[in-house]
Design a protein around this motif. Structure first.
Motif, PDB file in Angstrom:
ATOM      1  N   ASP B   1      17.191  10.990  20.904  1.00 24.49           N
ATOM      2  CA  ASP B   1      17.007  12.408  21.259  1.00 24.49           C
ATOM      3  C   ASP B   1      15.833  12.956  20.457  1.00 24.49           C
ATOM      4  OD1 ASP B   1      18.945  15.447  20.780  1.00 24.49           O
ATOM      5  OD2 ASP B   1      17.217  14.994  22.040  1.00 24.49           O
ATOM      6  N   ALA B   2      14.700  13.201  21.140  1.00 25.92           N
ATOM      7  CA  ALA B   2      13.517  13.656  20.431  1.00 25.92           C
ATOM      8  C   ALA B   2      13.731  15.076  19.948  1.00 25.92           C
ATOM      9  CB  ALA B   2      12.306  13.601  21.361  1.00 25.92           C
ATOM     10  N   GLY B   3      13.342  15.315  18.713  1.00 26.69           N
ATOM     11  CA  GLY B   3      13.394  16.666  18.174  1.00 26.69           C
ATOM     12  C   GLY B   3      12.146  17.416  18.561  1.00 26.69           C
ATOM     13  N   VAL B   4      11.877  18.494  17.852  1.00 25.76           N
ATOM     14  CA  VAL B   4      10.682  19.294  18.099  1.00 25.76           C
ATOM     15  C   VAL B   4       9.466  18.542  17.569  1.00 25.76           C
ATOM     16  CG1 VAL B   4       9.522  21.473  17.651  1.00 25.76           C
ATOM     17  CG2 VAL B   4      12.028  21.416  17.902  1.00 25.76           C
ATOM     18  N   THR B   5       8.464  18.367  18.405  1.00 29.09           N
ATOM     19  CA  THR B   5       7.249  17.673  17.976  1.00 29.09           C
ATOM     20  C   THR B   5       6.054  18.614  18.069  1.00 29.09           C
ATOM     21  OG1 THR B   5       6.890  16.798  20.199  1.00 29.09           O
ATOM     22  CG2 THR B   5       8.133  15.424  18.680  1.00 29.09           C
ATOM     23  N   GLN B   6       5.202  18.527  17.056  1.00 25.88           N
ATOM     24  CA  GLN B   6       4.028  19.381  16.991  1.00 25.88           C
ATOM     25  C   GLN B   6       2.779  18.540  16.775  1.00 25.88           C
ATOM     26  OE1 GLN B   6       6.202  22.595  14.190  1.00 25.88           O
ATOM     27  NE2 GLN B   6       4.152  23.227  14.867  1.00 25.88           N
ATOM     28  N   SER B   7       1.670  19.018  17.337  1.00 24.08           N
ATOM     29  CA  SER B   7       0.400  18.341  17.119  1.00 24.08           C
ATOM     30  C   SER B   7      -0.734  19.364  17.059  1.00 24.08           C
ATOM     31  CB  SER B   7       0.131  17.334  18.245  1.00 24.08           C
ATOM     32  OG  SER B   7      -0.008  18.010  19.488  1.00 24.08           O
ATOM     33  N   PRO B   8      -1.772  19.061  16.272  1.00 24.20           N
ATOM     34  CA  PRO B   8      -1.839  17.946  15.332  1.00 24.20           C
ATOM     35  C   PRO B   8      -1.020  18.237  14.075  1.00 24.20           C
ATOM     36  CG  PRO B   8      -3.782  19.323  15.113  1.00 24.20           C
ATOM     37  CD  PRO B   8      -2.970  19.907  16.245  1.00 24.20           C
ATOM     38  N   THR B   9      -0.931  17.305  13.168  1.00 23.93           N
ATOM     39  CA  THR B   9      -0.188  17.530  11.923  1.00 23.93           C
ATOM     40  C   THR B   9      -1.042  18.290  10.918  1.00 23.93           C
ATOM     41  OG1 THR B   9      -0.853  15.373  11.119  1.00 23.93           O
ATOM     42  CG2 THR B   9       1.280  15.520  12.212  1.00 23.93           C
ATOM     43  N   LEU B  83      -9.853  33.237   6.683  1.00 21.40           N
ATOM     44  CA  LEU B  83      -9.356  32.388   5.595  1.00 21.40           C
ATOM     45  C   LEU B  83      -7.844  32.560   5.426  1.00 21.40           C
ATOM     46  CD1 LEU B  83     -12.130  32.827   2.864  1.00 21.40           C
ATOM     47  CD2 LEU B  83     -11.840  30.954   4.504  1.00 21.40           C
ATOM     48  N   GLY B  84      -7.380  33.785   5.627  1.00 19.86           N
ATOM     49  CA  GLY B  84      -5.965  34.088   5.459  1.00 19.86           C
ATOM     50  C   GLY B  84      -5.062  33.495   6.518  1.00 19.86           C
ATOM     51  N   ASP B  85      -5.660  32.884   7.542  1.00 20.76           N
ATOM     52  CA  ASP B  85      -4.848  32.224   8.569  1.00 20.76           C
ATOM     53  C   ASP B  85      -4.422  30.826   8.116  1.00 20.76           C
ATOM     54  OD1 ASP B  85      -6.944  33.597  11.204  1.00 20.76           O
ATOM     55  OD2 ASP B  85      -5.119  34.422  10.272  1.00 20.76           O
ATOM     56  N   SER B  86      -4.941  30.380   6.987  1.00 17.26           N
ATOM     57  CA  SER B  86      -4.545  29.077   6.455  1.00 17.26           C
ATOM     58  C   SER B  86      -3.055  29.103   6.133  1.00 17.26           C
ATOM     59  CB  SER B  86      -5.340  28.749   5.189  1.00 17.26           C
ATOM     60  OG  SER B  86      -6.712  28.613   5.471  1.00 17.26           O
ATOM     61  N   ALA B  87      -2.316  28.198   6.743  1.00 21.29           N
ATOM     62  CA  ALA B  87      -0.863  28.197   6.589  1.00 21.29           C
ATOM     63  C   ALA B  87      -0.290  26.997   7.322  1.00 21.29           C
ATOM     64  CB  ALA B  87      -0.249  29.479   7.162  1.00 21.29           C
ATOM     65  N   LEU B  88       1.030  26.838   7.178  1.00 23.98           N
ATOM     66  CA  LEU B  88       1.775  25.875   7.984  1.00 23.98           C
ATOM     67  C   LEU B  88       2.306  26.619   9.194  1.00 23.98           C
ATOM     68  CD1 LEU B  88       3.003  22.958   8.124  1.00 23.98           C
ATOM     69  CD2 LEU B  88       5.034  23.920   7.008  1.00 23.98           C
ATOM     70  N   TYR B  89       2.003  26.148  10.380  1.00 24.76           N
ATOM     71  CA  TYR B  89       2.485  26.792  11.598  1.00 24.76           C
ATOM     72  C   TYR B  89       3.637  25.967  12.154  1.00 24.76           C
ATOM     73  CZ  TYR B  89      -1.326  29.991  11.249  1.00 24.76           C
ATOM     74  OH  TYR B  89      -2.176  30.988  10.788  1.00 24.76           O
ATOM     75  N   LEU B  90       4.760  26.619  12.235  1.00 25.80           N
ATOM     76  CA  LEU B  90       5.997  25.955  12.643  1.00 25.80           C
ATOM     77  C   LEU B  90       6.392  26.378  14.049  1.00 25.80           C
ATOM     78  CD1 LEU B  90       7.914  26.569   9.319  1.00 25.80           C
ATOM     79  CD2 LEU B  90       7.281  24.315  10.190  1.00 25.80           C
ATOM     80  N   CYS B  91       6.812  25.403  14.808  1.00 21.48           N
ATOM     81  CA  CYS B  91       7.370  25.656  16.123  1.00 21.48           C
ATOM     82  C   CYS B  91       8.874  25.404  16.036  1.00 21.48           C
ATOM     83  CB  CYS B  91       6.735  24.725  17.143  1.00 21.48           C
ATOM     84  SG  CYS B  91       7.467  24.800  18.789  1.00 21.48           S
ATOM     85  N   ALA B  92       9.637  26.249  16.676  1.00 20.92           N
ATOM     86  CA  ALA B  92      11.094  26.086  16.697  1.00 20.92           C
ATOM     87  C   ALA B  92      11.581  26.250  18.126  1.00 20.92           C
ATOM     88  CB  ALA B  92      11.762  27.117  15.798  1.00 20.92           C
ATOM     89  N   SER B  93      12.582  25.474  18.488  1.00 20.29           N
ATOM     90  CA  SER B  93      13.119  25.608  19.840  1.00 20.29           C
ATOM     91  C   SER B  93      14.617  25.864  19.804  1.00 20.29           C
ATOM     92  CB  SER B  93      12.820  24.346  20.663  1.00 20.29           C
ATOM     93  OG  SER B  93      13.594  23.247  20.227  1.00 20.29           O
ATOM     94  N   SER B  94      15.100  26.425  20.881  1.00 24.62           N
ATOM     95  CA  SER B  94      16.529  26.702  21.026  1.00 24.62           C
ATOM     96  C   SER B  94      16.838  26.771  22.511  1.00 24.62           C
ATOM     97  CB  SER B  94      16.903  28.011  20.331  1.00 24.62           C
ATOM     98  OG  SER B  94      16.171  29.089  20.867  1.00 24.62           O
ATOM     99  N   LEU B 104      18.030  27.581  15.767  1.00 25.82           N
ATOM    100  CA  LEU B 104      16.662  27.102  15.902  1.00 25.82           C
ATOM    101  C   LEU B 104      16.497  25.741  15.252  1.00 25.82           C
ATOM    102  CD1 LEU B 104      14.382  30.192  15.209  1.00 25.82           C
ATOM    103  CD2 LEU B 104      15.230  29.322  17.373  1.00 25.82           C
ATOM    104  N   HIS B 105      15.816  24.854  15.955  1.00 29.59           N
ATOM    105  CA  HIS B 105      15.429  23.547  15.423  1.00 29.59           C
ATOM    106  C   HIS B 105      13.923  23.570  15.244  1.00 29.59           C
ATOM    107  CE1 HIS B 105      19.195  21.151  16.062  1.00 29.59           C
ATOM    108  NE2 HIS B 105      19.474  22.241  16.730  1.00 29.59           N
ATOM    109  N   PHE B 106      13.489  23.249  14.042  1.00 24.14           N
ATOM    110  CA  PHE B 106      12.073  23.323  13.709  1.00 24.14           C
ATOM    111  C   PHE B 106      11.395  21.960  13.779  1.00 24.14           C
ATOM    112  CE2 PHE B 106      11.189  27.596  12.174  1.00 24.14           C
ATOM    113  CZ  PHE B 106      12.463  28.119  12.017  1.00 24.14           C
ATOM    114  N   GLY B 107      10.097  22.007  14.138  1.00 17.33           N
ATOM    115  CA  GLY B 107       9.263  20.827  13.974  1.00 17.33           C
ATOM    116  C   GLY B 107       8.748  20.765  12.544  1.00 17.33           C
ATOM    117  N   ASN B 108       7.943  19.752  12.256  1.00 18.50           N
ATOM    118  CA  ASN B 108       7.397  19.589  10.906  1.00 18.50           C
ATOM    119  C   ASN B 108       6.115  20.378  10.684  1.00 18.50           C
ATOM    120  OD1 ASN B 108       9.464  18.010   9.839  1.00 18.50           O
ATOM    121  ND2 ASN B 108       8.574  16.139  10.682  1.00 18.50           N
ATOM    122  N   GLY B 109       5.648  21.047  11.717  1.00 16.53           N
ATOM    123  CA  GLY B 109       4.548  21.970  11.535  1.00 16.53           C
ATOM    124  C   GLY B 109       3.162  21.372  11.661  1.00 16.53           C
TER     125      GLY B 109
END
Lengths: 114, 115
Positions: B1-9, B83-94, B104-109
Motif C-alpha cells: 500500500d503506497a503512502g504519500v509520495t512527493q517529488s522531488p525530494t 529567500l523566505g520560501d526556503s522550507a520543507l513542503y509537506l503534502c498530506a492526504s486523507s 492526515l497521512h504525510f509524505g516525506n516532503g
C-alpha cells in the motif's frame, strides 16, 4: 490568532523511563487532536488521536490525555526507547470551517539516552 | 500500500524563479493538503484540494497556487520565489474533507532551498 503550542522545546529521558510531552491549545472550538512524530528527514507520522468527547485514549505504549477545562493535551510514552527519539507535534482542528485543516504547535524534541 | 509520495525530494532555486512540487496521495485518499514547515517549526497549512478545487486556504500569498488532477494527485506552484520560501513542503492526504475518521497521512516532503 488562536494557536496550539508546546510548553517545552526539548525533553531528555533515559531509556526505559516514561516520557510525558505536553501541549496547550487556545481554540475552545477545537474538537479533534492528533499527536505526530517527526524523525529527521521525514514527514510527520501519525501516533494517536483523540476527540473532544474523550479525556483519555490509549494505544500501543502511548496514551493521550485531554483536559478541556484547561485546554491541555499530553502524550505519555511508556518504556521510552531510542527509536522514540524525534520531534513530537500536537495538532488540532475543529470549529466552524476548519475541515481537516490542522494547526500545529512548534514541537518538542525528545532525546532518549541509552 | 503506497503512502504519500512527493517529488522531488530536494530542490534548489534562485530568487524570482518559479517552482512546481508534486504529490501523489495515499491509495484510496481523495483529499490533498499542503503544508510549509520552516526549520525548527511546526507545519503551517497552505491549502487543501478536494474534487479538483481549492477548498480551504491558509495565510499564504497568491504566489502560492495549486492544482488537483482527476487521479487525486496534486501540484504546488510557487512563483517569484523569495529567500523566505526556503522550507520543507509537506503534502498530506486523507479521505474526504474534514473527516475525523481519516487522519492526515504525510509524505516525506520536498526540501526547497532558495538562494
Amino acid at each position: 490568532g488562536e494557536s496550539v503550542g508546546l510548553h517545552l522545546p526539548t525533553l531528555s529521558v533515559q531509556e526505559g523511563d516514561n516520557s510525558i510531552i505536553n501541549c496547550a491549545y487556545s481554540n475552545s472550538a477545537s474538537d479533534y487532536f492528533i499527536w505526530y512524530k517527526q524523525e529527521s528527514g521525514k514527514g510527520p507520522q501519525f501516533i494517536i488521536d483523540i476527540r473532544s468527547n474523550m479525556d483519555k485514549r490509549q494505544g500501543q505504549r502511548v496514551t493521550v490525555l485531554l483536559n478541556k477545562t484547561v485546554k491541555h493535551l499530553s502524550l505519555q510514552i511508556a518504556a521510552t526507547q531510542p527509536g522514540d527519539s524525534a520531534v513530537y507535534f500536537c495538532a488540532e482542528t475543529g470549529g466552524e470551517g476548519s475541515g481537516s485543516r490542522l494547526t500545529f504547535g512548534e514541537g518538542t524534541q525528545l532525546t532518549v539516552n541509552p | 500500500d503506497a503512502g504519500v509520495t512527493q517529488s522531488p525530494t530536494h530542490l534548489i532555486k534562485t530568487r524570482g524563479q518559479q517552482v512546481t512540487l508534486r504529490c501523489s496521495p495515499k491509495s484510496g485518499h481523495d483529499t490533498v493538503s499542503w503544508y510549509q514547515q520552516a526549520l525548527g517549526q511546526g507545519p503551517q497549512f497552505i491549502f487543501q484540494y478536494y474534487e479538483e478545487e481549492e477548498r480551504q486556504r491558509g495565510n499564504f500569498p497568491d504566489r502560492f497556487s495549486g492544482h488537483q488532477f482527476p487521479n487525486y494527485s496534486s501540484e504546488l506552484n510557487v512563483n517569484a520565489l523569495l529567500l523566505g520560501d526556503s522550507a520543507l513542503y509537506l503534502c498530506a492526504s486523507s479521505l474526504g474533507q474534514g473527516n475525523h475518521n481519516s487522519p492526515l497521512h504525510f509524505g516525506n516532503g520536498t526540501r526547497l532551498t532558495v538562494t
